[in-house]
Design a protein around this motif. Structure first.
Motif, PDB file in Angstrom:
ATOM      1  N   GLY A  48      38.253 -27.955  -3.051  1.00  0.00           N
ATOM      2  CA  GLY A  48      38.897 -28.153  -1.758  1.00  0.00           C
ATOM      3  C   GLY A  48      38.003 -28.700  -0.669  1.00  0.00           C
ATOM      4  N   GLY A  49      36.713 -28.857  -0.940  1.00  0.00           N
ATOM      5  CA  GLY A  49      35.824 -29.342   0.107  1.00  0.00           C
ATOM      6  C   GLY A  49      34.734 -30.272  -0.341  1.00  0.00           C
ATOM      7  N   SER A  50      34.328 -30.210  -1.590  1.00  0.00           N
ATOM      8  CA  SER A  50      33.194 -31.009  -2.066  1.00  0.00           C
ATOM      9  C   SER A  50      33.590 -32.456  -2.343  1.00  0.00           C
ATOM     10  N   ALA A  51      32.609 -33.332  -2.252  1.00  0.00           N
ATOM     11  CA  ALA A  51      32.845 -34.769  -2.448  1.00  0.00           C
ATOM     12  C   ALA A  51      32.648 -35.147  -3.911  1.00  0.00           C
ATOM     13  N   ASP A  52      33.602 -35.882  -4.463  1.00  0.00           N
ATOM     14  CA  ASP A  52      33.464 -36.423  -5.815  1.00  0.00           C
ATOM     15  C   ASP A  52      32.525 -37.627  -5.830  1.00  0.00           C
ATOM     16  N   TYR A  53      32.606 -38.441  -4.755  1.00  0.00           N
ATOM     17  CA  TYR A  53      31.898 -39.716  -4.711  1.00  0.00           C
ATOM     18  C   TYR A  53      31.181 -39.891  -3.373  1.00  0.00           C
ATOM     19  N   TRP A  54      30.188 -40.753  -3.388  1.00  0.00           N
ATOM     20  CA  TRP A  54      29.462 -41.050  -2.153  1.00  0.00           C
ATOM     21  C   TRP A  54      30.315 -41.900  -1.232  1.00  0.00           C
ATOM     22  N   SER A  55      30.198 -41.638   0.075  1.00  0.00           N
ATOM     23  CA  SER A  55      30.725 -42.500   1.127  1.00  0.00           C
ATOM     24  C   SER A  55      29.777 -42.384   2.305  1.00  0.00           C
ATOM     25  N   SER A  56      29.939 -43.231   3.287  1.00  0.00           N
ATOM     26  CA  SER A  56      29.023 -43.215   4.431  1.00  0.00           C
ATOM     27  C   SER A  56      29.130 -41.929   5.251  1.00  0.00           C
ATOM     28  N   SER A  57      30.184 -41.155   5.020  1.00  0.00           N
ATOM     29  CA  SER A  57      30.358 -39.913   5.777  1.00  0.00           C
ATOM     30  C   SER A  57      29.881 -38.683   5.018  1.00  0.00           C
ATOM     31  N   VAL A  58      29.407 -38.831   3.800  1.00  0.00           N
ATOM     32  CA  VAL A  58      28.995 -37.684   2.990  1.00  0.00           C
ATOM     33  C   VAL A  58      27.910 -36.870   3.691  1.00  0.00           C
ATOM     34  N   GLY A  59      26.976 -37.551   4.337  1.00  0.00           N
ATOM     35  CA  GLY A  59      25.882 -36.855   5.003  1.00  0.00           C
ATOM     36  C   GLY A  59      26.321 -35.977   6.153  1.00  0.00           C
ATOM     37  N   ASN A  60      27.571 -36.140   6.618  1.00  0.00           N
ATOM     38  CA  ASN A  60      28.079 -35.314   7.713  1.00  0.00           C
ATOM     39  C   ASN A  60      28.674 -33.998   7.223  1.00  0.00           C
ATOM     40  N   LEU A  61      28.858 -33.868   5.911  1.00  0.00           N
ATOM     41  CA  LEU A  61      29.419 -32.646   5.354  1.00  0.00           C
ATOM     42  C   LEU A  61      28.374 -31.542   5.321  1.00  0.00           C
ATOM     43  N   ASP A  62      28.844 -30.283   5.268  1.00  0.00           N
ATOM     44  CA  ASP A  62      27.939 -29.178   4.978  1.00  0.00           C
ATOM     45  C   ASP A  62      27.236 -29.495   3.663  1.00  0.00           C
ATOM     46  N   VAL A  63      25.968 -29.136   3.564  1.00  0.00           N
ATOM     47  CA  VAL A  63      25.185 -29.493   2.375  1.00  0.00           C
ATOM     48  C   VAL A  63      25.754 -28.890   1.098  1.00  0.00           C
ATOM     49  N   HIS A  64      26.529 -27.817   1.218  1.00  0.00           N
ATOM     50  CA  HIS A  64      27.131 -27.202   0.042  1.00  0.00           C
ATOM     51  C   HIS A  64      28.274 -28.044  -0.505  1.00  0.00           C
ATOM     52  N   TYR A  65      28.770 -28.979   0.289  1.00  0.00           N
ATOM     53  CA  TYR A  65      29.860 -29.857  -0.138  1.00  0.00           C
ATOM     54  C   TYR A  65      29.377 -31.282  -0.422  1.00  0.00           C
ATOM     55  N   SER A  66      28.379 -31.746   0.334  1.00  0.00           N
ATOM     56  CA  SER A  66      27.819 -33.073   0.034  1.00  0.00           C
ATOM     57  C   SER A  66      27.078 -33.054  -1.294  1.00  0.00           C
ATOM     58  N   SER A  67      26.725 -31.864  -1.773  1.00  0.00           N
ATOM     59  CA  SER A  67      26.066 -31.736  -3.079  1.00  0.00           C
ATOM     60  C   SER A  67      26.959 -32.182  -4.222  1.00  0.00           C
ATOM     61  N   GLY A  68      28.268 -32.249  -3.977  1.00  0.00           N
ATOM     62  CA  GLY A  68      29.210 -32.615  -5.027  1.00  0.00           C
ATOM     63  C   GLY A  68      28.897 -33.944  -5.685  1.00  0.00           C
ATOM     64  N   VAL A  69      28.400 -34.903  -4.917  1.00  0.00           N
ATOM     65  CA  VAL A  69      28.103 -36.229  -5.474  1.00  0.00           C
ATOM     66  C   VAL A  69      27.051 -36.126  -6.578  1.00  0.00           C
ATOM     67  N   ALA A  70      25.967 -35.395  -6.310  1.00  0.00           N
ATOM     68  CA  ALA A  70      24.902 -35.248  -7.305  1.00  0.00           C
ATOM     69  C   ALA A  70      25.335 -34.353  -8.461  1.00  0.00           C
ATOM     70  N   ASN A  71      26.112 -33.313  -8.173  1.00  0.00           N
ATOM     71  CA  ASN A  71      26.625 -32.464  -9.248  1.00  0.00           C
ATOM     72  C   ASN A  71      27.500 -33.273 -10.204  1.00  0.00           C
ATOM     73  N   HIS A  72      28.351 -34.117  -9.637  1.00  0.00           N
ATOM     74  CA  HIS A  72      29.226 -34.960 -10.449  1.00  0.00           C
ATOM     75  C   HIS A  72      28.395 -35.951 -11.276  1.00  0.00           C
TER      76      HIS A  72
END
Length: 556
Positions: free
Chosen positions: A442-466
């Motif tokens: 419900g909050g983590s990012a599947d893919y990188w976008s220019s706004s990923v860095g604005n997310l809480d680090v626990h959700y921007s981590s989704g890109v690397a986890n994926h």
């Protein structure tokens, strides 16, 4: 501070951070083409590539660091640093083929350069083969005289800390630095404010203030956690290494750097608390209890610490968090109904809350692996805990926490790519995160976008986890250890995994030799490609898989 989960007051989503899951790899339950990560049985004997790090004795490591420090002036000249710049050796990694990777901090006119860290890569013959820098800009400032008083910087830092719940009225410390973490280097103040955050997590807020304008440039948290029988809550009955003192056993593991497990008895103290002791060397009951004398949470924490130590030793030849043979320590029963866990580099310790009603301790194996891995990151790349580098920091703990669980091969917590499913913080049995498709939380990012860095680090981590899931297992639908996955790609491509074992080696080498404090997703792609080339060859199947997995999460 690197707490385990995003705090409630910052998100309406369920608490989510770095936890991974699983341990038992049963061939009959696994489908898919990717090879499995090593378990205890084969990690120690598995051959690692010539470019993989080699295990160093404490004496050898100290000798390499001393030699590198003796040569810093020559090294600084070779890599083109200015006359006012000096290098300070932080660590040395040596590969099996003799290549060394020396990590340095930097000073300018005697002031620490934050964001000025770099890694020098040297061949066996002593030839400099390249430099990985946190910042490419030349370190130079017009004046070392501050136009803003340190009092103003302190006031700003204290105000920032109060928004997190701190009641401190003064800073714990301040120093003049060169800030190079975001563009042109400038003279700045680094101010540190302690106290507690609004959820009870210790506060160690670092605020960077421009010494010429008074503008806040950056902020981050510094807290980022005899053979007995442990009857754990999450991992079943396990063996624990303990120490007999007189007629009393201590939860003290002298074989793994002296790791100890302490009881805070529901206090939020900054001290160690009381060392766990026992008369019969049987720890815990296998059931949760709100009692402050409960040993079950301590058994889980001690087991997680020993498995994490063994994973790093067997998989990467790393001896402890700092690679110096010294163990951290663990503290359980922190606070009252504290729904979090965190690593604190300043005390070199891991801390676990007891969760809702003090009966849901956050002491599962994946949490322990996650927290200790924050310490590894802090003592290697030092990824800033903010923006994209913060997401990479959190993902690193998820990735290695997953590795710990597969390595442990524990039948009570089988290996999977679900994050935090054992501790059930959501209350419905769902995990905190999903590595195959992070957005399912419900909050983590599947893919990188220019706004990923604005997310809480626990959700921007989704890109690397994926990325890590795709690199390990590939895209599409499959079942692994009884868990169904269906990992998509941003570009519609089909990715073929190379197995967790190789994926772990690539991530670790990138973290320890190519990532720096300011590494973002684009730089992480470059770093992991460099790692894959060093380990398996440029243009190899592994190298091409790294490129394909990053493209599949929209990082190019």
């Amino acid at each position: 501070m690197t707490p385990l989960y995003a705090r409630h007051k910052r998100s309406t989503l369920a608490i989510a951070t770095a936890v991974a899951a699983g341990a038992l790899l049963t061939t009959g339950l696994t489908t898919g083409t990717a090879a499995a990560a090593p378990t205890k049985a084969d990690a120690a004997t598995a051959a690692r590539p010539a470019a993989a790090p080699t295990a160093l004795s404490a004496a050898t490591r100290v000798s390499l660091i001393k030699k590198a420090q003796a040569d810093v002036a020559e090294t600084a000249q070779k890599i083109g640093l200015g006359a006012k710049e000096k290098l300070v050796v932080k660590d040395v990694v040596k590969d099996a083929d003799g290549t060394t990777h020396t990590r340095y901090e930097r000073t300018y006119a005697g002031l620490p350069v934050l964001g000025g860290d770099l890694v020098v890569h040297t061949s066996k013959a002593g030839k400099t083969e390249g430099v990985t820098r946190a910042v490419k800009a030349a370190i130079k400032v017009a004046s070392l005289k501050a136009q803003v008083s340190p009092v103003k910087a302190e006031k700003q830092a204290v105000s920032a800390a109060k928004t997190l719940g701190s009641t401190k009225s003064a800073a714990d410390g301040a120093r003049k630095v060169i800030w190079a973490g975001s563009g042109k280097p400038v003279l700045a103040y680094e101010t540190i404010v302690g106290g507690l955050q609004d959820d009870g997590t210790p506060n160690q807020l670092h605020v960077i203030t421009d010494a010429a304008t008074g503008k806040k440039l950056f902020e981050y948290q510094g807290i980022e956690n005899a053979t007995g029988t442990g009857k754990t809550l999450y991992s079943g009955t396990v063996s624990l290494t303990t120490t007999l003192s007189g007629s009393t056993y201590q939860l003290y593991d002298t074989t793994r750097g002296g790791h100890k497990t302490y009881n805070l008895k529901h206090s939020s103290s900054s001290g160690t608390g009381t060392l766990f002791t026992d008369a019969d060397n049987v720890w815990g009951t296998g059931a949760a209890s709100s009692s402050t004398t409960d040993q079950t949470a301590a058994a889980d924490a001690a087991y997680g610490a020993q498995e994490t130590w063994d994973f790093y030793k067997a998989t990467f030849g790393r001896s402890g968090i700092k690679n110096n043979g010294v163990g951290a320590y663990s503290r359980v029963h922190y606070g009252s109904s504290y729904v979090n866990a965190f690593w604190d580099d300043s005390c070199f310790c891991m801390t676990y809350g007891d969760g809702s009603g003090n009966t849901h301790p956050l002491t599962s194996l994946d949490v322990a692996g996650h927290e200790m891995s924050h310490g590894v990151t802090s003592n290697t790349a030092g990824l800033n805990y903010s923006g994209e580098s913060g997401g990479l920091n959190e993902a690193t703990s998820d990735i290695f926490g997953t590795g710990v669980e597969f390595y442990a091969n524990n039948a009570s917590d089988v290996g999977d790519y679900l994050i935090g499913e054992k501790i059930d913080i959501n209350g419905d049995g769902s995990p905190l995160r999903y590595m195959d498709k992070p957005s399912k939380d419900g909050g983590s990012a599947d893919y990188w976008s220019s706004s990923v860095g604005n997310l809480d680090v626990h959700y921007s981590s989704g890109v690397a986890n994926h990325f890590f899931y795709l690199l390990s297992e590939g895209s599409g639908s499959k079942t692994i250890n009884g868990v169904s996955y269906n990992s998509p790609t941003s570009n519609g491509s089909t990715v073929t995994g190379i197995g967790r074992a190789k994926a772990l080696q690539i991530w670790y080498k990138a973290l320890t030799t190519y990532f720096t404090s300011t590494t973002n997703y684009k730089s992480a792609r470059t770093g992991t490609l460099s790692a894959a080339a060093a380990l398996y060859g440029s243009g190899s199947t592994e190298y091409n898989a790294v490129a394909a997995a990053w493209s599949a999460v929209n990082v190019s």
